[in-house]
Write a protein that holds these residues in place. Structure first.
Motif, PDB file in Angstrom:
ATOM      1  N   VAL A   1      42.842  24.083  39.915  1.00 61.03           N
ATOM      2  CA  VAL A   1      41.997  25.329  39.962  1.00 61.03           C
ATOM      3  C   VAL A   1      42.810  26.557  40.525  1.00 61.03           C
ATOM      4  CG1 VAL A   1      40.028  26.247  41.237  1.00 61.03           C
ATOM      5  CG2 VAL A   1      39.920  23.790  40.950  1.00 61.03           C
ATOM      6  N   THR A   2      42.504  27.567  39.773  1.00 58.89           N
ATOM      7  CA  THR A   2      43.072  28.933  40.199  1.00 58.89           C
ATOM      8  C   THR A   2      41.946  30.034  40.128  1.00 58.89           C
ATOM      9  OG1 THR A   2      44.976  28.347  38.824  1.00 58.89           O
ATOM     10  CG2 THR A   2      44.946  30.535  39.592  1.00 58.89           C
ATOM     11  N   PRO A   3      41.896  30.550  41.664  1.00 57.10           N
ATOM     12  CA  PRO A   3      40.886  31.470  41.925  1.00 57.10           C
ATOM     13  C   PRO A   3      41.406  32.619  41.641  1.00 57.10           C
ATOM     14  CG  PRO A   3      41.316  29.896  43.970  1.00 57.10           C
ATOM     15  CD  PRO A   3      42.322  29.835  42.897  1.00 57.10           C
ATOM     16  N   TYR A   4      40.484  33.689  41.431  1.00 66.15           N
ATOM     17  CA  TYR A   4      40.857  35.022  41.145  1.00 66.15           C
ATOM     18  C   TYR A   4      39.894  35.946  41.766  1.00 66.15           C
ATOM     19  CZ  TYR A   4      44.112  33.911  37.592  1.00 66.15           C
ATOM     20  OH  TYR A   4      45.549  33.360  36.835  1.00 66.15           O
ATOM     21  N   PRO A   5      40.156  37.105  42.444  1.00 62.33           N
ATOM     22  CA  PRO A   5      39.147  37.696  43.272  1.00 62.33           C
ATOM     23  C   PRO A   5      38.351  38.645  42.407  1.00 62.33           C
ATOM     24  CG  PRO A   5      41.344  38.842  43.577  1.00 62.33           C
ATOM     25  CD  PRO A   5      41.446  37.444  42.791  1.00 62.33           C
ATOM     26  N   VAL A   6      36.810  38.665  42.517  1.00 65.50           N
ATOM     27  CA  VAL A   6      36.290  39.398  41.583  1.00 65.50           C
ATOM     28  C   VAL A   6      35.494  40.228  42.472  1.00 65.50           C
ATOM     29  CG1 VAL A   6      36.197  38.035  39.594  1.00 65.50           C
ATOM     30  CG2 VAL A   6      34.551  37.704  41.382  1.00 65.50           C
ATOM     31  N   VAL A   7      34.499  41.230  41.951  1.00 69.33           N
ATOM     32  CA  VAL A   7      34.073  42.406  42.620  1.00 69.33           C
ATOM     33  C   VAL A   7      32.593  42.379  42.429  1.00 69.33           C
ATOM     34  CG1 VAL A   7      33.975  44.958  42.626  1.00 69.33           C
ATOM     35  CG2 VAL A   7      35.939  44.065  41.614  1.00 69.33           C
ATOM     36  N   HIS A   8      31.936  41.868  43.613  1.00 69.60           N
ATOM     37  CA  HIS A   8      30.329  41.566  43.607  1.00 69.60           C
ATOM     38  C   HIS A   8      29.728  42.027  44.846  1.00 69.60           C
ATOM     39  CE1 HIS A   8      26.804  39.448  42.045  1.00 69.60           C
ATOM     40  NE2 HIS A   8      26.957  38.300  43.069  1.00 69.60           N
ATOM     41  N   GLY A   9      30.419  42.962  45.505  1.00 70.29           N
ATOM     42  CA  GLY A   9      29.655  43.575  46.817  1.00 70.29           C
ATOM     43  C   GLY A   9      30.404  43.555  47.948  1.00 70.29           C
ATOM     44  N   GLU A  10      30.258  44.757  48.698  1.00 65.64           N
ATOM     45  CA  GLU A  10      31.124  45.212  49.896  1.00 65.64           C
ATOM     46  C   GLU A  10      31.000  44.123  50.855  1.00 65.64           C
ATOM     47  OE1 GLU A  10      29.437  49.219  50.131  1.00 65.64           O
ATOM     48  OE2 GLU A  10      30.449  48.945  48.081  1.00 65.64           O
ATOM     49  N   SER A  11      30.030  43.115  50.955  1.00 66.89           N
ATOM     50  CA  SER A  11      29.917  42.305  52.108  1.00 66.89           C
ATOM     51  C   SER A  11      29.394  40.909  51.315  1.00 66.89           C
ATOM     52  CB  SER A  11      28.923  42.696  53.222  1.00 66.89           C
ATOM     53  OG  SER A  11      27.590  42.868  52.571  1.00 66.89           O
ATOM     54  N   GLY A  12      29.669  39.796  52.160  1.00 69.63           N
ATOM     55  CA  GLY A  12      29.097  38.648  51.690  1.00 69.63           C
ATOM     56  C   GLY A  12      30.249  37.930  50.942  1.00 69.63           C
ATOM     57  N   GLY A  13      31.379  38.599  51.027  1.00 75.10           N
ATOM     58  CA  GLY A  13      32.277  37.837  49.946  1.00 75.10           C
ATOM     59  C   GLY A  13      33.153  36.733  50.861  1.00 75.10           C
ATOM     60  N   PRO A  14      34.390  36.322  50.383  1.00 74.40           N
ATOM     61  CA  PRO A  14      34.882  36.661  49.127  1.00 74.40           C
ATOM     62  C   PRO A  14      34.143  36.237  47.976  1.00 74.40           C
ATOM     63  CG  PRO A  14      36.577  35.612  50.687  1.00 74.40           C
ATOM     64  CD  PRO A  14      35.087  35.389  51.257  1.00 74.40           C
TER      65      PRO A  14
END
Ligand SMILES: [Zn+2]
Ligand SMILES: [Zn+2]
Length: 244
Positions: free
Chosen positions: A135-148
């Motif tokens: 598994v290779t994770p990549y950061p994505v963009v889905h909100g300013e909070s509640g991440g990663p």
């Protein structure tokens, strides 16, 4: 190898679809990608044996991707699961899961499981291997909070499956999905551009750079579901099987 869409709906159950959960099985692998609030009933309605699942990958902590875990774990406990289970997801998953379990079923996070449960954090762009699954994770963009928030490139039995997770367009989707055998991509709207979610027209503009062998659209709103039969792309349906 086989990929089955246990659920491919959005958070609001648009079209009566179950929350996100994909089941991947092969000669030596058996895992889930995401486990949303409605995923246990969806697994049961398809007759999928939960005992055989070795790994659950979680993309982010929204309820339609993550909130099925307490039900899955209680089901495992009550059905006397004995096989070890690994749950892997973004940083903070251990605390998030414990808090969720306590909110839904008091004291459940403190119950000693009959089986060996391991909850593991994944770091962006650091590959990890669980049995036959890389598994290779990549950061994505889905909100300013509640991440990663993580997209996953998953390699198993010589095949590559990429799942965008929920995200607005971000360049990390290119290495995540490049040349993948199947790229499961969010297509929340057709052409309306909103924060935190991906529209088909935006995705379309980048497909040449991604060059995946097969694209399957998922996590569609009513706007997309109303057009889906006229689109030149495959779209997920609950229960749909893709042979890889
Ligand atoms: Zn979602
Ligand atoms: Zn989400």
């Amino acid at each position: 190898m086989q990929l089955r869409f246990v659920g491919c709906g959005d958070a609001l159950g648009s079209g009566g679809r179950f929350n996100t959960c994909f089941h991947v099985t092969g000669a030596s692998v058996n895992f889930l990608i995401d486990c949303g609030a409605s995923s246990l009933p969806a697994l049961k309605s398809l007759g999928i044996a939960r005992e055989a699942i070795d790994l659950v990958l979680i993309t982010h902590f929204h309820g339609d991707h993550f909130a099925g875990l307490p039900f899955l774990l209680l089901d495992a406990q009550f059905t006397r699961r004995s096989r070890p289970l690994v749950i892997a997801g973004p940083q903070g998953i251990e605390t998030k899961l414990a808090n969720l379990m306590e909110a839904l079923f008091e004291h459940s996070s403190k119950t000693k499981q009959r089986f060996d449960l391991s909850v593991t954090e994944l770091e962006p762009e650091q590959s990890r291997t669980f049995g036959g699954v890389k598994v290779t994770p990549y950061p994505v963009v889905h909100g300013e909070s509640g991440g990663p928030f993580l997209a996953y490139r998953v390699e198993a039995e010589g095949r590559v499956i990429t799942y965008s997770a929920d995200t607005e367009w971000t360049e990390t989707l290119i290495p995540a999905a490049r040349g993948a055998d199947v790229f499961i991509a969010e297509a929340y709207y057709y052409d309306k551009v909103v924060k935190n979610h991906l529209s088909l027209k935006t995705l379309e503009a980048h497909l040449g750079k991604i060059n995946a062998k097969k694209l399957i659209l998922t996590h569609m709103s009513d706007d997309m579901l109303g057009r889906v039969d006229k689109l030149p792309y495959s779209a997920a349906k609950d229960g749909m099987i893709v042979e890889l």
